[in-house]
Design a protein around this motif. Sequence first.
Motif, PDB file in Angstrom:
ATOM      1  N   UNK A  96      25.514  42.014  74.147  1.00  0.00           N
ATOM      2  CA  UNK A  96      26.451  43.507  74.981  1.00  0.00           C
ATOM      3  C   UNK A  96      25.813  44.204  74.638  1.00  0.00           C
ATOM      4  N   UNK A  97      26.631  43.753  72.827  1.00  0.00           N
ATOM      5  CA  UNK A  97      27.336  45.592  72.470  1.00  0.00           C
ATOM      6  C   UNK A  97      25.836  45.705  72.368  1.00  0.00           C
ATOM      7  N   UNK A  98      25.021  45.142  71.348  1.00  0.00           N
ATOM      8  CA  UNK A  98      23.512  45.507  70.903  1.00  0.00           C
ATOM      9  C   UNK A  98      22.591  46.695  72.128  1.00  0.00           C
ATOM     10  N   UNK A  99      22.613  46.163  73.365  1.00  0.00           N
ATOM     11  CA  UNK A  99      22.398  46.696  74.272  1.00  0.00           C
ATOM     12  C   UNK A  99      22.823  48.327  74.767  1.00  0.00           C
ATOM     13  N   UNK A 100      24.034  48.258  74.427  1.00  0.00           N
ATOM     14  CA  UNK A 100      24.820  48.939  74.979  1.00  0.00           C
ATOM     15  C   UNK A 100      24.520  50.786  73.770  1.00  0.00           C
ATOM     16  N   UNK A 101      24.500  49.661  72.647  1.00  0.00           N
ATOM     17  CA  UNK A 101      24.432  50.441  71.574  1.00  0.00           C
ATOM     18  C   UNK A 101      23.184  51.479  71.751  1.00  0.00           C
ATOM     19  N   UNK A 102      22.263  50.448  72.067  1.00  0.00           N
ATOM     20  CA  UNK A 102      20.850  51.589  72.432  1.00  0.00           C
ATOM     21  C   UNK A 102      20.415  52.569  73.655  1.00  0.00           C
ATOM     22  N   UNK A 103      21.619  51.902  74.637  1.00  0.00           N
ATOM     23  CA  UNK A 103      21.820  53.128  75.627  1.00  0.00           C
ATOM     24  C   UNK A 103      22.632  53.620  75.405  1.00  0.00           C
ATOM     25  N   UNK A 104      23.492  54.056  74.426  1.00  0.00           N
ATOM     26  CA  UNK A 104      23.783  55.219  73.987  1.00  0.00           C
ATOM     27  C   UNK A 104      23.512  56.216  73.929  1.00  0.00           C
ATOM     28  N   UNK A 105      21.843  55.784  72.991  1.00  0.00           N
ATOM     29  CA  UNK A 105      20.833  56.952  72.397  1.00  0.00           C
ATOM     30  C   UNK A 105      21.666  58.071  72.663  1.00  0.00           C
ATOM     31  N   UNK A 106      20.664  58.371  74.539  1.00  0.00           N
ATOM     32  CA  UNK A 106      20.538  58.897  75.463  1.00  0.00           C
ATOM     33  C   UNK A 106      21.850  59.759  75.999  1.00  0.00           C
ATOM     34  N   UNK A 107      23.406  59.355  74.949  1.00  0.00           N
ATOM     35  CA  UNK A 107      24.328  59.032  76.074  1.00  0.00           C
ATOM     36  C   UNK A 107      25.388  60.863  75.430  1.00  0.00           C
ATOM     37  N   UNK A 108      25.755  61.037  75.866  1.00  0.00           N
ATOM     38  CA  UNK A 108      26.764  62.254  75.163  1.00  0.00           C
ATOM     39  C   UNK A 108      27.093  61.690  73.003  1.00  0.00           C
ATOM     40  N   UNK A 109      27.444  63.007  72.672  1.00  0.00           N
ATOM     41  CA  UNK A 109      27.804  62.361  71.164  1.00  0.00           C
ATOM     42  C   UNK A 109      29.121  61.990  71.535  1.00  0.00           C
ATOM     43  N   UNK A 110      30.000  62.279  72.579  1.00  0.00           N
ATOM     44  CA  UNK A 110      31.582  61.945  71.967  1.00  0.00           C
ATOM     45  C   UNK A 110      30.847  59.912  72.483  1.00  0.00           C
ATOM     46  N   UNK A 111      30.401  59.691  72.888  1.00  0.00           N
ATOM     47  CA  UNK A 111      30.264  57.824  72.038  1.00  0.00           C
ATOM     48  C   UNK A 111      28.813  57.839  71.486  1.00  0.00           C
ATOM     49  N   UNK A 112      28.784  58.472  70.102  1.00  0.00           N
ATOM     50  CA  UNK A 112      28.099  57.845  69.554  1.00  0.00           C
ATOM     51  C   UNK A 112      28.960  56.876  68.348  1.00  0.00           C
ATOM     52  N   UNK A 113      29.797  57.065  68.510  1.00  0.00           N
ATOM     53  CA  UNK A 113      30.446  55.596  67.922  1.00  0.00           C
ATOM     54  C   UNK A 113      30.483  54.703  68.451  1.00  0.00           C
ATOM     55  N   UNK A 114      29.905  54.568  69.318  1.00  0.00           N
ATOM     56  CA  UNK A 114      29.358  53.187  69.851  1.00  0.00           C
ATOM     57  C   UNK A 114      27.973  52.442  69.480  1.00  0.00           C
ATOM     58  N   UNK A 115      27.659  53.404  68.756  1.00  0.00           N
ATOM     59  CA  UNK A 115      25.698  53.181  67.565  1.00  0.00           C
ATOM     60  C   UNK A 115      27.187  52.422  66.418  1.00  0.00           C
ATOM     61  N   UNK A 116      27.633  52.225  65.866  1.00  0.00           N
ATOM     62  CA  UNK A 116      28.500  52.169  64.670  1.00  0.00           C
ATOM     63  C   UNK A 116      28.504  50.909  63.913  1.00  0.00           C
ATOM     64  N   UNK A 117      28.643  49.661  65.048  1.00  0.00           N
ATOM     65  CA  UNK A 117      28.650  49.009  64.789  1.00  0.00           C
ATOM     66  C   UNK A 117      27.188  47.756  65.641  1.00  0.00           C
ATOM     67  N   UNK A 118      26.459  47.244  64.781  1.00  0.00           N
ATOM     68  CA  UNK A 118      25.332  46.461  64.469  1.00  0.00           C
ATOM     69  C   UNK A 118      25.396  44.941  64.504  1.00  0.00           C
ATOM     70  N   UNK A 119      24.237  44.250  64.995  1.00  0.00           N
ATOM     71  CA  UNK A 119      24.718  43.430  64.348  1.00  0.00           C
ATOM     72  C   UNK A 119      23.246  42.649  63.161  1.00  0.00           C
ATOM     73  N   UNK A 120      23.345  42.010  61.996  1.00  0.00           N
ATOM     74  CA  UNK A 120      22.645  42.294  60.794  1.00  0.00           C
ATOM     75  C   UNK A 120      21.874  40.621  60.857  1.00  0.00           C
ATOM     76  N   UNK A 121      20.992  39.936  60.743  1.00  0.00           N
ATOM     77  CA  UNK A 121      20.224  38.962  60.371  1.00  0.00           C
ATOM     78  C   UNK A 121      19.340  39.090  59.289  1.00  0.00           C
ATOM     79  N   UNK A 122      19.728  38.002  58.371  1.00  0.00           N
ATOM     80  CA  UNK A 122      18.530  37.876  57.084  1.00  0.00           C
ATOM     81  C   UNK A 122      17.885  36.423  57.282  1.00  0.00           C
TER      82      UNK A 122
END
Length: 325
Positions: free
Chosen positions: A203-229
């Motif tokens: 859900x967090x990754x979906x929110x992060x992607x969706x936040x690309x089109x949201x106002x700058x106030x929600x930019x912090x949502x893009x700070x956390x992402x899942x990393x695979x290796x």
Amino acid sequence: MAIALAVAMNDQSPVQSIECRTADEFLDSLSPRGTYFREERSPDSYVFRGHADQRYKLVPSALRLGERICTSAGWREVGCWNNEEQIRAELWTIERFFGMGDSNGLTLPEDSQGLRKLLFDLQHIEKAQKGPNGYSVWPPNELLSLIALAQHYGLPTRLLDWTRRAFIAAYFAAIEAAKWKAQPNEAPIGVKSLAVWAFKAAAYDLNRIASQSLPPRVAKIREITLVTAPAASNPNLQAQMGVFTLRRKEQVALDAPADREPMDCVVRNLKAQDDINNRLIEFSLPICEAPKLLRLLARESIEAATLFPGYGGVAKAVREKQYWD
């Protein structure tokens, strides 16, 4: 099925606490068929992290004050550094890991001339600046697989280890806690409970992607992402179903203090400010239940022999039986 005690458990809170009294309750709560996860359509919606001491914070090892990290001046304790000092220490550590692994003939993920040039160029931080006082994204995507490998083998990095299976996270909490129960003089002063954190990363990754089109106030949502290796060359990572989370700003000021805010605080503040639909759940268990938990997990084939493939894991599993109840 026993019911665990919910503390501050409500649909509006992004960070929830579940107190379990027994090892059986704890495993029931963590089960994919249990109360908290049975409605999830995907088995990979959540990722999990175990702590032998519930008081441990969700802070990556490289950002923990007092953690020892490799620097150009040798191994030092992480201090109240600014971003430039912090990044230089992390970069020095990963560059040493790459260099020593390469010189010993080990296969390193995504190795290329481009990666080697990047590691060299990044040692001169000023070359990567954007504007008079900024630094481009750290760490860059090209280094993430290498950093994940270093993190998995114990070097301090900005990544936080998780697993896709709750019982595996429970094992890593239980084994250390069970040792403390058997040898109380080695336990941290005041330790009472172990914990497993569950993070709804999907859900967090979906929110992060969706936040690309949201106002700058929600930019912090893009700070956390899942990393695979890549797991093909890392049997331990594959067996443990390991993944990582990364908190990364789009740009940082080099002279500003490095941000060491725990991940649960980040998620809680995001919900309060921006009404982002996330969930982070902490399941706790008294440490006196750790020996039983370790035994019950072995009955589920969650033990060192399966999580550390090879003879070393088998020998480790044999030794661990001394910590069972």
